[in-house]
Every structure is written in structure tokens, then in C-alpha cells.
Design a protein around this motif. Structure first.
Motif, mmCIF file in Angstrom:
data_model
loop_
_atom_site.group_PDB
_atom_site.id
_atom_site.type_symbol
_atom_site.label_atom_id
_atom_site.label_comp_id
_atom_site.label_asym_id
_atom_site.label_seq_id
_atom_site.Cartn_x
_atom_site.Cartn_y
_atom_site.Cartn_z
ATOM 1 N N LEU A 67 0.852 -1.226 -0.050
ATOM 2 C CA LEU A 67 0.123 -0.004 0.030
ATOM 3 C C LEU A 67 0.696 1.232 0.047
ATOM 4 O O LEU A 67 0.554 2.399 -0.752
ATOM 5 N N ALA A 68 1.920 0.963 0.743
ATOM 6 C CA ALA A 68 2.789 2.354 0.895
ATOM 7 C C ALA A 68 3.762 2.734 -0.316
ATOM 8 O O ALA A 68 4.463 3.648 -0.075
ATOM 9 N N ILE A 69 3.835 1.979 -1.185
ATOM 10 C CA ILE A 69 5.026 1.858 -2.148
ATOM 11 C C ILE A 69 4.897 3.091 -2.804
ATOM 12 O O ILE A 69 5.867 4.155 -2.949
ATOM 13 N N VAL A 70 3.769 3.634 -3.404
ATOM 14 C CA VAL A 70 3.244 4.831 -4.500
ATOM 15 C C VAL A 70 3.542 5.971 -3.158
ATOM 16 O O VAL A 70 4.094 7.053 -3.702
ATOM 17 N N PRO A 71 2.637 5.848 -2.292
ATOM 18 C CA PRO A 71 2.655 7.206 -1.605
ATOM 19 C C PRO A 71 4.040 7.572 -0.921
ATOM 20 O O PRO A 71 4.157 8.699 -0.759
ATOM 21 N N ARG A 72 4.758 6.485 -0.956
ATOM 22 C CA ARG A 72 6.136 6.929 -0.203
ATOM 23 C C ARG A 72 6.895 7.581 -1.306
ATOM 24 O O ARG A 72 7.690 8.729 -1.006
ATOM 25 N N LEU A 73 6.903 6.842 -2.664
ATOM 26 C CA LEU A 73 7.523 7.849 -3.761
ATOM 27 C C LEU A 73 6.900 9.228 -4.029
ATOM 28 O O LEU A 73 7.597 10.128 -4.167
ATOM 29 N N ARG A 74 5.731 9.271 -3.661
ATOM 30 C CA ARG A 74 5.113 10.762 -3.854
ATOM 31 C C ARG A 74 5.372 11.700 -2.782
ATOM 32 O O ARG A 74 5.848 12.655 -3.108
ATOM 33 N N SER A 75 5.539 11.155 -1.466
ATOM 34 C CA SER A 75 5.983 11.992 -0.465
ATOM 35 C C SER A 75 7.632 12.488 -0.467
ATOM 36 O O SER A 75 7.917 13.614 -0.173
ATOM 37 N N ARG A 119 9.630 11.534 -5.770
ATOM 38 C CA ARG A 119 10.126 10.677 -6.953
ATOM 39 C C ARG A 119 9.231 10.213 -7.712
ATOM 40 O O ARG A 119 9.407 9.570 -8.732
ATOM 41 N N LEU A 120 7.892 10.236 -7.614
ATOM 42 C CA LEU A 120 6.969 9.486 -8.291
ATOM 43 C C LEU A 120 6.868 9.929 -9.842
ATOM 44 O O LEU A 120 6.990 9.155 -10.732
ATOM 45 N N GLN A 121 7.165 11.172 -10.169
ATOM 46 C CA GLN A 121 7.057 11.810 -11.329
ATOM 47 C C GLN A 121 8.136 11.218 -12.225
ATOM 48 O O GLN A 121 7.947 10.685 -13.483
#
Length: 394
Positions: A200-208, A211-213
Motif C-alpha cells: 500500500l505504501a509504495i506509491v505514497p512513499r515515492l510521492r512524498s 520521486r513519483l513523477q
């Protein structure tokens, strides 16, 4: 590949591996030991004997001889069965009526009462079986005596009293062990919460982390980030089942290599499902609250506690989109029943379709996220250009 290595480093750098491996093992060990006894023998029973006859004493002796029944106390006077069951001193009360022996000698029917405390049904299932066996045997003896007196041979009597005999075999779980139901259901629920919570936390971690973009320029890399959690979860499953087998006597027929493909497919599908659910969360902390979206439907609809066939028709359809439903099909079909993987081509196809669907959903979410970010960049550029022109004129 870079994203996969990065996710491995992140997982190994914290306590995730420790939690994914240790917690299920502890749960499996505790529950495997606590529920190792699959049935209750010598359940305490009270008998209210109002006949006070030689036959009632014989019947109580035969009941007490059953491995499932222990006649703990006999009451000579009429007693309210509820009073005997309130404090759990007895699991059941057997009521022997007045005239029991006389009715037997005269060939008349007697109604024997069996009051069972069914608040915990599993605790009394064997007890009811034991009482039924004793009464059935007594009826057969009485019928045989009457027929013998009429001049029939033993063979004819056997044919009349037992014309058809059901010879049953309880396959795969002959002792009605809770290892295959309650214990495995609970262990799988714990595993679901751990694997799902991590993914669950993979994408929210990248966003915070901002690094997500950049990561979305490599869509496959984001999908591959679930593999470390899926692999460690698969290993944890094997260790947990091994412990339950050793401590609780779980009957597990499939070999390590046989279950590797189904287990890995399940943990990967579950991780992708969790990634899709947690995608829009701004931070890992906000994403953790969404774990109930994974757990509640899985616990209720996957067959962990209630057979899927008992669910209403629409809910049976919904259950097919839950990875845990397919996991239990493999776990029971291969692990408990001993089927080979080649018998589960249809199930393999089903979970592969589900895995592909979740991967497609993530790619769609990724495309939507990119579009939002591009619109934000356009607005920022539109705002910054007039500002630069104004500064140039000044």
C-alpha cells in the motif's frame, strides 16, 4: 531493474523483512499449538435419571463408555437442564424419562431428551455423534431380539435391520481439525495485512519523497517494486505452514516446488491489488488506513471462514476479484487434498487474469497521474511567463 533494486534496498533497510517473516511464524506457532487438539473427547455430561431402573443404569454405562462422552454426574430428581448448563460444568444434559425400561420391554417408544449447549458448536459435534451411535445400537439390539423371537435367522435379521449400510470416509480432514479452517484462515488474514500494508505504501512513499513523477517514466519499474514483498511473503507462507504442520499436525500434502507458483502468483497479485488501492494516498501514513479495504472483503467473501457457496449469488461473483479467494482454491486443492498443479489450469488462468487486471489498473492510474502533473506544469509555466515579462519591462 533499477526500481526493483531500489525497492529491495528500502525493504532491507527497515524492519519490513523482519515483520513479514517473524510475525506470521509467531502466529503460526502459537495457533498451531493452541488448536492442536482437533476434537473434544470425554465431554462432561449430566444425566437426569427419572426411571431409576436397571436398564437406565446400563444405558448410562454404555453412554459413558463412548470416547466422546463422560457421564460426570447423575441426578435422581427432575432438574431444570438450564440450571446445569449455565456455568459450563456440563456440555449437555441427557434426560431419561419415567417408564424407560417398561417401554423397552413392551416395545413402546420412549423420548430421551438431549439438551446440548450449542453456543460453541464445534465443542459438541462429537458428543452428539456419540449419543446417536449409542442409541442407534440399542435400537438395533431391541429390533434383533424381537425378530429373533419370531423365528427369523441371524442373516435375515441382519438384512431387515441393516438392509442398506452407508460406509463413509471423511477425506482430507477425518478428525475435523481446525488447522485447515480457523487457524489457516487467521494466518492468511495476518499475512494479507502485512503484505498488503507494505505494498500500500509504495506509491505514497515515492510521492512524498518527490520521486513519483520521475519513476512513472518507467512504468514497468513501478510494477516490479511489488516483487520483493511478494517473494518475502511467499517465503513466510512456507515457514508458517511448516510450523503449523510440526506443532499442530496440519495435513499438508503438496511439496515445496508444487506450491511455489500458486503462492508467488497470490502474493504478487495481492501486492498489485494493494498498490492500486493505495495509489492516490498522499503519504504512507494515509495509505495505511486503507488496509481495511483489503481485509474486510477478503475475510468475509474469500472462503476464509464461510464457504463461498453459502454466499448470495452476487457476492460469489464479487469474491472472484479477491486474490485470497484464488489462494484458498490452491491451498485447499493442492495443499490439503493433494492435487497436482496440472489439475488447476483453470484456476491458474483465473489468477493470471486477475493479476493482469490489477497491473492494467495501475497503468491507467499512472496515466491519469501523468496527465494531472502535466496540467499542473502547464499552469505553472503560464503563470511564470507573465511574471518574467513584467520583471523584464521593469
Amino acid at each position: 531493474m533499477k526500481a526493483l533494486i531500489d525497492e529491495w534496498k528500502h525493504m532491507l533497510g527497515g524492519r519490513t523483512v523482519f515483520i513479514l517473516l517473524l510475525v506470521p511464524i509467531v502466529v503460526a506457532a502459537v495457533f498451531g499449538y493452541v488448536f492442536k487438539n482437533s476434537q473434544i473427547n470425554e465431554a462432561p455430561v449430566a444425566v437426569i435419571d427419572l426411571d431409576h431402573s436397571a436398564y437406565s443404569s446400563q444405558l448410562m454405562t454404555k453412554l459413558d463408555a463412548s470416547q466422546y462422552i463422560h457421564v460426570k454426574r447423575v441426578f435422581e430428581n427432575d432438574t431444570d437442564p438450564d440450571m446445569l448448563l449455565y456455568n459450563e460444568q456440563f456440555s449437555a444434559v441427557i434426560y431419561l424419562p419415567v417408564g424407560l425400561e417398561a417401554n423397552r420391554l413392551q416395545g413402546k417408544q420412549s423420548n430421551i431428551g438431549l439438551y446440548v449447549d450449542n453456543t460453541v458448536a464445534q465443542a459438541t459435534a462429537s458428543l452428539r455423534t456419540g449419543v446417536t451411535e449409542v442409541i442407534t445400537a440399542e435400537n438395533a439390539v431391541l429390533a434383533a431380539g424381537s425378530l429373533k423371537a419370531s423365528g427369523l435367522t441371524d442373516s435375515q435379521i441382519s438384512g431387515m435391520t441393516s438392509n442398506m449400510v452407508v460406509q463413509q470416509r471423511l477425506l482430507y480432514n477425518p478428525t475435523n481439525s481446525t488447522m485447515m479452517s480457523s487457524v489457516m484462515g487467521f494466518v492468511n488474514t495476518v499475512m494479507l495485512s502485512l503484505i498488503g500494508g507494505a505494498a500500500l505504501a509504495i506509491v505514497p512513499r515515492l510521492r512524498s519523497e518527490g520521486r513519483l513523477q520521475e519513476e512513472m517514466n518507467h512504468p514497468v519499474g513501478i510494477l516490479l517494486r511489488v516483487l520483493p514483498y511478494a517473494l518475502v511473503g511467499c517465503i513466510s507462507f512456507f515457514l508458517s505452514i511448516g510450523l503449523i504442520k510440526q506443532l499442530g499436525g496440519l495435513r499438508f500434502e503438496a511439496g515445496l516446488l508444487d506450491m511455489l507458483i500458486p503462492f508467488m502468483l497470490y502474493t504478487t497479485t495481492l501486492s498489485l491489488f494493494a498498490m492500486a488501492v493505495g495509489w492516490s494516498a498522499p503519504t504512507p501514513e494515509k495509505a495505511s488506513g486503507r488496509i481495511m479495504i483489503l481485509m474486510m472483503p477478503s475475510f468475509l467473501l474469500s472462503g476464509a471462514q464461510l464457504p463461498v457457496s453459502m454466499l448470495p449469488g452476487p457476492l460469489q461473483v464479487v469474491s472472484n476479484i479477491l486474490p485470497l479467494t484464488w489462494h484458498f482454491k490452491f491451498l485447499r486443492g493442492m495443499g490439503f487434498r493433494g492435487g497436482e498443479l496440472r489439475y488447476f489450469i483453470q484456476e491458474l488462468g483465473g489468477i493470471l487474469i486477475l493479476l493482469s487486471a490489477f497491473a492494467a489498473i495501475i497503468l491507467v492510474l499512472m496515466a491519469v497521474e501523468k496527465r494531472k502533473l502535466s496540467k499542473v506544469e502547464v499552469r505553472e509555466n503560464d503563470v511564470s511567463v507573465p511574471q518574467q515579462q513584467t520583471m523584464a519591462h521593469s
